[in-house]
Design a protein around this motif. Structure first.
Motif, PDB file in Angstrom:
ATOM      1  N   ARG A 281       0.831  -1.208   0.000  1.00  0.00           N
ATOM      2  CA  ARG A 281       0.000   0.000   0.000  1.00  0.00           C
ATOM      3  C   ARG A 281       0.864   1.257   0.000  1.00  0.00           C
ATOM      4  N   ASP A 282       1.956   1.207   0.805  1.00  0.00           N
ATOM      5  CA  ASP A 282       2.858   2.363   0.850  1.00  0.00           C
ATOM      6  C   ASP A 282       3.501   2.596  -0.511  1.00  0.00           C
ATOM      7  N   LYS A 283       3.871   1.481  -1.186  1.00  0.00           N
ATOM      8  CA  LYS A 283       4.488   1.595  -2.510  1.00  0.00           C
ATOM      9  C   LYS A 283       3.495   2.161  -3.511  1.00  0.00           C
ATOM     10  N   GLU A 284       2.233   1.692  -3.384  1.00  0.00           N
ATOM     11  CA  GLU A 284       1.184   2.177  -4.288  1.00  0.00           C
ATOM     12  C   GLU A 284       0.942   3.661  -4.080  1.00  0.00           C
ATOM     13  N   LYS A 285       0.928   4.101  -2.823  1.00  0.00           N
ATOM     14  CA  LYS A 285       0.739   5.523  -2.523  1.00  0.00           C
ATOM     15  C   LYS A 285       1.891   6.347  -3.067  1.00  0.00           C
ATOM     16  N   SER A 286       3.119   5.771  -2.899  1.00  0.00           N
ATOM     17  CA  SER A 286       4.305   6.476  -3.385  1.00  0.00           C
ATOM     18  C   SER A 286       4.264   6.641  -4.898  1.00  0.00           C
ATOM     19  N   LYS A 290       4.050  10.085  -7.155  1.00  0.00           N
ATOM     20  CA  LYS A 290       5.002  10.433  -8.230  1.00  0.00           C
ATOM     21  C   LYS A 290       4.280  10.755  -9.521  1.00  0.00           C
ATOM     22  N   VAL A 291       3.247   9.984  -9.824  1.00  0.00           N
ATOM     23  CA  VAL A 291       2.467  10.228 -11.041  1.00  0.00           C
ATOM     24  C   VAL A 291       1.796  11.597 -10.969  1.00  0.00           C
ATOM     25  N   GLY A 292       1.256  11.916  -9.816  1.00  0.00           N
ATOM     26  CA  GLY A 292       0.614  13.223  -9.610  1.00  0.00           C
ATOM     27  C   GLY A 292       1.596  14.354  -9.770  1.00  0.00           C
ATOM     28  N   ALA A 293       2.785  14.188  -9.256  1.00  0.00           N
ATOM     29  CA  ALA A 293       3.813  15.230  -9.355  1.00  0.00           C
ATOM     30  C   ALA A 293       4.249  15.420 -10.811  1.00  0.00           C
ATOM     31  N   GLY A 294       4.371  14.275 -11.571  1.00  0.00           N
ATOM     32  CA  GLY A 294       4.752  14.364 -12.985  1.00  0.00           C
ATOM     33  C   GLY A 294       3.704  15.098 -13.800  1.00  0.00           C
TER      34      GLY A 294
END
Length: 298
Positions: A281-286, A290-294
């Motif tokens: 879940r933490d990896k998915e959130k991370s 990142k996608v949101g920031a891109g």
């Protein structure tokens, strides 16, 4: 031989009729003193049923006389000796209230409580009467610490408490016996064991119940939903450790150890699954972050 037997039966029947007839004559006496003396004689001969009838008829007439005290005291004992313990309790208590300065006062107070002890039901029945008897006996000890009845009263209290202990133990066992595939009963079994251990810390049943607590908690953990299993297996582990600490040489340790091993493995397995799930879940959130920031940079 047969004629002799019939003759003896006839004599017995005749004597019974005569005795009944004589007793009825006594009941109809208008001479209160003779009737009172007859009641005393019946009492001293152990004919408590007849004595009781006469005392009951005499007491309203004897109010305020010298005979009232003994008649009231003996009437209470008549109830006691005929097994009418509720009435014995009532009459002994009434005697104590009426004759507070009597030489029989302390004995009457004790017998009032003792009658409740005698009326205490078997352990498998409702124990309200037993609790009342314990309270009355304890009150007697509190009020008459130097009484000649003190030691006996203490023993009676211990005996009645043992009855409550047995009742509580059987209640725990009943929950345990009916707990298969029943989460509510398994929970109740653990709760009742905790209550028992609190109320009867020195009971001989506690070793067995310490094991049953492990077993019940283990069964509960196995029967429950996955999200609650680790917590309940951990409790089973704790209860096992409590058993080992308190009863290191218990005959139940082998059985309990098997439950402990399974509980430990299950708790560890669930902990690893939860850790893996959390990491995923933490990896998915991370990755989402990142996608949101891109997207914002574009």
């Amino acid at each position: 031989m047969q004629r002799t037997h019939k003759f003896l039966l006839f004599i017995l029947f005749a004597l019974t009729l005569s005795a009944c007839s004589n007793f009825e004559k006594i009941r109809k006496m208008t001479d209160e003193k003779k009737k009172y003396d007859a009641a005393i004689r019946f009492f001293k001969k152990g004919q408590y049923d007849k004595a009781s009838i006469l005392f009951e008829e005499l007491l309203p007439i004897l109010t305020g006389t010298d005979q009232q005290e003994i008649a009231t005291f003996y009437q209470a004992y008549c109830d006691y000796h005929t097994g009418n313990y509720e009435m014995a309790n009532f009459h002994f208590k009434r005697f104590a209230e009426t004759f507070a300065r009597s030489e029989y006062y302390e004995e009457a107070v004790y017998m009032s409580a003792y009658s409740l002890y005698k009326n205490s039901p078997q352990f498998n029945l409702d124990q309200s009467g037993t609790i009342t008897a314990i309270n009355e006996l304890q009150n007697f000890i509190n009020n008459y610490s130097d009484s000649k009845f003190r030691e006996e009263t203490s023993d009676l209290i211990k005996e009645l408490r043992k009855k409550l202990e047995k009742k509580s133990y059987e209640k725990v066992k009943l929950y345990y016996k009916t707990s298969e595939f029943n989460i509510a009963s398994l929970k109740s079994a653990v709760i009742e064991i905790n209550n028992f251990q609190r109320d009867y810390p020195d009971s001989d049943f506690n070793e067995e119940l310490a094991y049953l607590k492990v077993q019940s908690q283990f069964d509960l953990a196995q029967s429950t939903i996955e999200s609650k299993q680790k917590e309940r297996f951990d409790d089973a582990i704790k209860y096992y450790q409590d058993l080992v600490d308190k009863y290191p040489k218990s005959d139940f340790l082998k059985k309990a150890e098997k439950l402990y091993d399974i509980s430990f493995k299950e708790s560890d397995r669930i902990a690893k699954l939860e850790a893996e799930y959390k990491a995923a879940r933490d990896k998915e959130k991370s990755n989402t972050s990142k996608v949101g920031a891109g997207d914002k940079q574009k």
